[in-house]
Scaffold this active site. Structure first.
Site, PDB file in Angstrom:
ATOM      1  N   ARG A  83       0.873  -1.178   0.000  1.00 61.62           N
ATOM      2  CA  ARG A  83       0.000   0.000   0.000  1.00 61.62           C
ATOM      3  C   ARG A  83       0.908   1.226   0.000  1.00 61.62           C
ATOM      4  O   ARG A  83       1.680   1.452   0.935  1.00 61.62           O
ATOM      5  CB  ARG A  83      -0.908  -0.011   1.224  1.00 61.62           C
ATOM      6  CG  ARG A  83      -1.918   1.148   1.297  1.00 61.62           C
ATOM      7  CD  ARG A  83      -2.905   0.888   2.420  1.00 61.62           C
ATOM      8  NE  ARG A  83      -3.875   1.959   2.592  1.00 61.62           N
ATOM      9  CZ  ARG A  83      -3.858   2.844   3.580  1.00 61.62           C
ATOM     10  NH1 ARG A  83      -2.905   2.788   4.504  1.00 61.62           N
ATOM     11  NH2 ARG A  83      -4.786   3.778   3.674  1.00 61.62           N
ATOM     12  N   ASN A 160      -7.267   8.137   2.378  1.00 57.22           N
ATOM     13  CA  ASN A 160      -6.968   7.563   3.686  1.00 57.22           C
ATOM     14  C   ASN A 160      -7.824   8.194   4.776  1.00 57.22           C
ATOM     15  O   ASN A 160      -7.918   9.425   4.873  1.00 57.22           O
ATOM     16  CB  ASN A 160      -5.485   7.792   4.016  1.00 57.22           C
ATOM     17  CG  ASN A 160      -5.081   7.155   5.330  1.00 57.22           C
ATOM     18  OD1 ASN A 160      -5.051   5.936   5.464  1.00 57.22           O
ATOM     19  ND2 ASN A 160      -4.787   7.988   6.321  1.00 57.22           N
ATOM     20  N   GLU A 161      -8.473   7.363   5.576  1.00 62.04           N
ATOM     21  CA  GLU A 161      -9.229   7.808   6.763  1.00 62.04           C
ATOM     22  C   GLU A 161      -9.953   9.131   6.502  1.00 62.04           C
ATOM     23  O   GLU A 161      -9.680  10.151   7.143  1.00 62.04           O
ATOM     24  CB  GLU A 161      -8.271   7.928   7.947  1.00 62.04           C
ATOM     25  CG  GLU A 161      -7.575   6.612   8.261  1.00 62.04           C
ATOM     26  CD  GLU A 161      -6.511   6.731   9.343  1.00 62.04           C
ATOM     27  OE1 GLU A 161      -6.358   7.814   9.925  1.00 62.04           O
ATOM     28  OE2 GLU A 161      -5.836   5.716   9.607  1.00 62.04           O
ATOM     29  N   HIS A 227      -9.444   0.331   9.565  1.00 62.66           N
ATOM     30  CA  HIS A 227      -8.123   0.423  10.186  1.00 62.66           C
ATOM     31  C   HIS A 227      -8.253   0.013  11.646  1.00 62.66           C
ATOM     32  O   HIS A 227      -9.023   0.611  12.399  1.00 62.66           O
ATOM     33  CB  HIS A 227      -7.571   1.839  10.063  1.00 62.66           C
ATOM     34  CG  HIS A 227      -7.279   2.234   8.651  1.00 62.66           C
ATOM     35  ND1 HIS A 227      -6.679   3.431   8.309  1.00 62.66           N
ATOM     36  CD2 HIS A 227      -7.487   1.583   7.468  1.00 62.66           C
ATOM     37  CE1 HIS A 227      -6.531   3.495   6.998  1.00 62.66           C
ATOM     38  NE2 HIS A 227      -7.030   2.388   6.470  1.00 62.66           N
ATOM     39  N   TYR A 229      -6.890  -0.225  15.161  1.00 62.98           N
ATOM     40  CA  TYR A 229      -5.982   0.216  16.214  1.00 62.98           C
ATOM     41  C   TYR A 229      -6.650  -0.024  17.558  1.00 62.98           C
ATOM     42  O   TYR A 229      -7.224  -1.074  17.798  1.00 62.98           O
ATOM     43  CB  TYR A 229      -5.573   1.670  15.976  1.00 62.98           C
ATOM     44  CG  TYR A 229      -4.732   1.843  14.732  1.00 62.98           C
ATOM     45  CD1 TYR A 229      -3.407   1.450  14.712  1.00 62.98           C
ATOM     46  CD2 TYR A 229      -5.283   2.369  13.565  1.00 62.98           C
ATOM     47  CE1 TYR A 229      -2.634   1.593  13.576  1.00 62.98           C
ATOM     48  CE2 TYR A 229      -4.526   2.510  12.427  1.00 62.98           C
ATOM     49  CZ  TYR A 229      -3.194   2.127  12.431  1.00 62.98           C
ATOM     50  OH  TYR A 229      -2.440   2.261  11.293  1.00 62.98           O
ATOM     51  N   GLU A 256      -5.344  -0.900   7.607  1.00 64.27           N
ATOM     52  CA  GLU A 256      -4.154  -0.667   8.427  1.00 64.27           C
ATOM     53  C   GLU A 256      -4.368  -1.371   9.758  1.00 64.27           C
ATOM     54  O   GLU A 256      -5.490  -1.494  10.228  1.00 64.27           O
ATOM     55  CB  GLU A 256      -3.935   0.821   8.715  1.00 64.27           C
ATOM     56  CG  GLU A 256      -3.604   1.681   7.531  1.00 64.27           C
ATOM     57  CD  GLU A 256      -3.377   3.128   7.935  1.00 64.27           C
ATOM     58  OE1 GLU A 256      -3.249   3.404   9.153  1.00 64.27           O
ATOM     59  OE2 GLU A 256      -3.321   3.976   7.036  1.00 64.27           O
ATOM     60  N   TRP A 285       0.937  -1.804   8.956  1.00 59.08           N
ATOM     61  CA  TRP A 285       1.529  -0.459   8.987  1.00 59.08           C
ATOM     62  C   TRP A 285       2.765  -0.490   9.827  1.00 59.08           C
ATOM     63  O   TRP A 285       2.718  -0.920  10.975  1.00 59.08           O
ATOM     64  CB  TRP A 285       0.547   0.550   9.576  1.00 59.08           C
ATOM     65  CG  TRP A 285       1.110   1.918   9.458  1.00 59.08           C
ATOM     66  CD1 TRP A 285       1.897   2.577  10.344  1.00 59.08           C
ATOM     67  CD2 TRP A 285       0.965   2.786   8.339  1.00 59.08           C
ATOM     68  NE1 TRP A 285       2.248   3.797   9.857  1.00 59.08           N
ATOM     69  CE2 TRP A 285       1.685   3.951   8.619  1.00 59.08           C
ATOM     70  CE3 TRP A 285       0.307   2.673   7.121  1.00 59.08           C
ATOM     71  CZ2 TRP A 285       1.750   5.024   7.732  1.00 59.08           C
ATOM     72  CZ3 TRP A 285       0.378   3.738   6.259  1.00 59.08           C
ATOM     73  CH2 TRP A 285       1.091   4.903   6.563  1.00 59.08           C
TER      74      TRP A 285
END
Length: 436
Positions: A83, A160-161, A227, A229, A256, A285
């Site tokens: 990516r 992205n985001e 993503h 996290y 991610e 990531w």
């Protein structure tokens, strides 16, 4: 709930994403499928085979001089995809058409699927200088010449985001509008769309509205990216989120993820195990160059593949890791037929060897491997550089024989002493060949 990821200028602070391809309901044919596409909820490559992303992100826009070596190292460690972080010019230096073309070429040279993402949209609505999804589309239209025609090799991650924790309810319409504009402009690529809430979708906005967004794509070729996290700090949360897409036959990705983060301790083991169980992709990531307090997310220390961090060892070489689960995209798989014609006499022989390319990609540079059945010695060779180590023989291209187009062939010859015999097996760049 403030679950945002912080990005600092010049540093990409995200984690890896996995492309989740899901079994699903078949849709009516939407016209020709020139490259990656979604079939029945699963991501499929241009050869019609399922493809599961196993790769990492690389912050090209801040470290362009590192990209060539980074992609080679990422491939060597077993990844099938990368990516690549690009900038629209809104927040960082724009990656223009020539630069994006070069990135795509390097991905292809390393037999990596290229997931290109526009990073300037990160945290829109909460990050003051962030670009909107509409501005991201403007960028993709500007660099269209770099990606059109590359649908077999490139997935376009629109932004992205694209929403932070403010104004995220606009995500559904903004995403539908972005997809519609790209389709109207002739983008036939698989489009990857990131979740709001700094990619983590704690509000379930993407999860709840994914069917509407998917149905609005006239090509039915959109993949959803979450993503993972701190919001995903238990196996139950990881499994519940991803399984909800699988159950509805919607393609999803973990765009991610990391092993740690300032907003909590994500369960990376669960992300990788669940992705493997559900046959979904992931992208970790990130390769190297993190800053702003998240240097611990580097997979390689100072871009050195020989100095993987603990996180890098886990992602590449641990359980459910890249090296053990990655499978190369079908368009890069090599296929070959080898004809070995022997002209023997007392005390020696000549061998004329023809390599036919039956794979999915033109070859530029090759190595053919085989073994002599006995103690034959090579005297000379033509149209290839031929060497011997024990019984193992390697023939490598010369500059004038390096190109083998699809359905094309090249020939070389050698003279050797000893009894003439046809080798039992051949391999081209490590891929077994059929002998005829």
């Amino acid at each position: 709930m403030n679950k945002k990821l912080v990005t600092s200028a010049g540093v990409l602070i995200a984690a890896s994403a996995s492309l989740v391809t899901l079994p699903g309901t078949a849709h009516a044919a939407q016209g020709p499928k020139p490259g990656f596409h979604v079939e029945g909820g699963r991501l499929v490559d241009a050869t019609g085979k399922d493809f599961v992303l196993r790769g990492v992100s690389h912050a090209h826009t801040w470290y362009p001089s590192k990209t060539a070596q980074a992609l080679a190292d990422i491939k060597e460690l077993g990844a099938n995809s990368v990516r690549v972080v690009l900038s629209t010019g809104t927040r960082w230096t724009k990656n223009d058409v020539a630069d994006v073309k070069n990135v795509v070429a390097q991905c292809k040279a390393n037999r990596l699927v290229c997931v290109l993402e526009a990073h300037d949209t990160t945290g829109y609505g909460e990050q003051g200088d962030a670009a909107s999804l509409s501005e991201a589309v403007d960028y993709w239209l500007e660099v269209a010449d770099a990606v059109k025609g590359q649908e077999k090799y490139v997935i376009v991650n629109i932004g992205n985001e694209p929403h932070g924790n403010a104004g995220y309810t606009a995500w559904t319409q903004d995403t539908k509008d972005a997809v519609a504009r790209l389709r109207a402009a002739g983008f036939d690529h698989t489009l990857m769309v990131d979740a709001p809430n700094w990619g983590q979708d704690w509000s379930n906005t993407m999860k709840d509205n994914a069917p509407e967004v998917f149905a609005a794509d006239p090509d039915r070729n959109t993949v959803f990216s979450v993503h993972m996290y701190g919001v995903y700090d238990t196996a139950a949360e990881v499994e519940a989120y991803l399984s909800s897409f699988v159950a509805r036959e919607l393609p999803v990705v973990v765009g991610e993820f990391g092993f740690d983060h300032g907003d909590g301790d994500p369960d990376e083991d669960a992300v990788m195990a669940t992705a493997q169980d559900l046959d979904l992709g992931y992208l970790g990531w990130s390769w190297s160059g993190n800053g702003g307090g998240v240097e611990y997310l580097d997979l390689a220390t100072e871009f050195d593949a020989g100095r993987l961090t603990t996180w890098g060892e886990r992602l590449f070489n641990g359980p459910d890791g890249i090296s053990s689960t990655s499978r190369e995209a079908g368009v890069y798989r090599r296929g070959c037929l080898v004809k070995y014609r022997l002209d023997a006499w007392n005390g020696g022989f000549n061998a004329d060897v023809t390599i036919h390319n039956t794979g999915e990609q033109d070859l530029k540079g090759w190595k053919l491997g085989f073994a002599f059945p006995g103690d034959q010695q090579i005297n000379s060779a033509w149209n290839a550089k031929v060497s011997r180590n024990g019984r193992q023989v390697t023939a490598a291209d010369e500059p004038w024989t390096q190109d083998i187009p699809v359905r094309g062939s090249v020939s070389f010859g050698l003279n050797a002493s000893g009894p003439g015999a046809v080798p039992s097996e051949f391999s081209l760049d490590g891929v077994p060949c059929t002998k005829y």
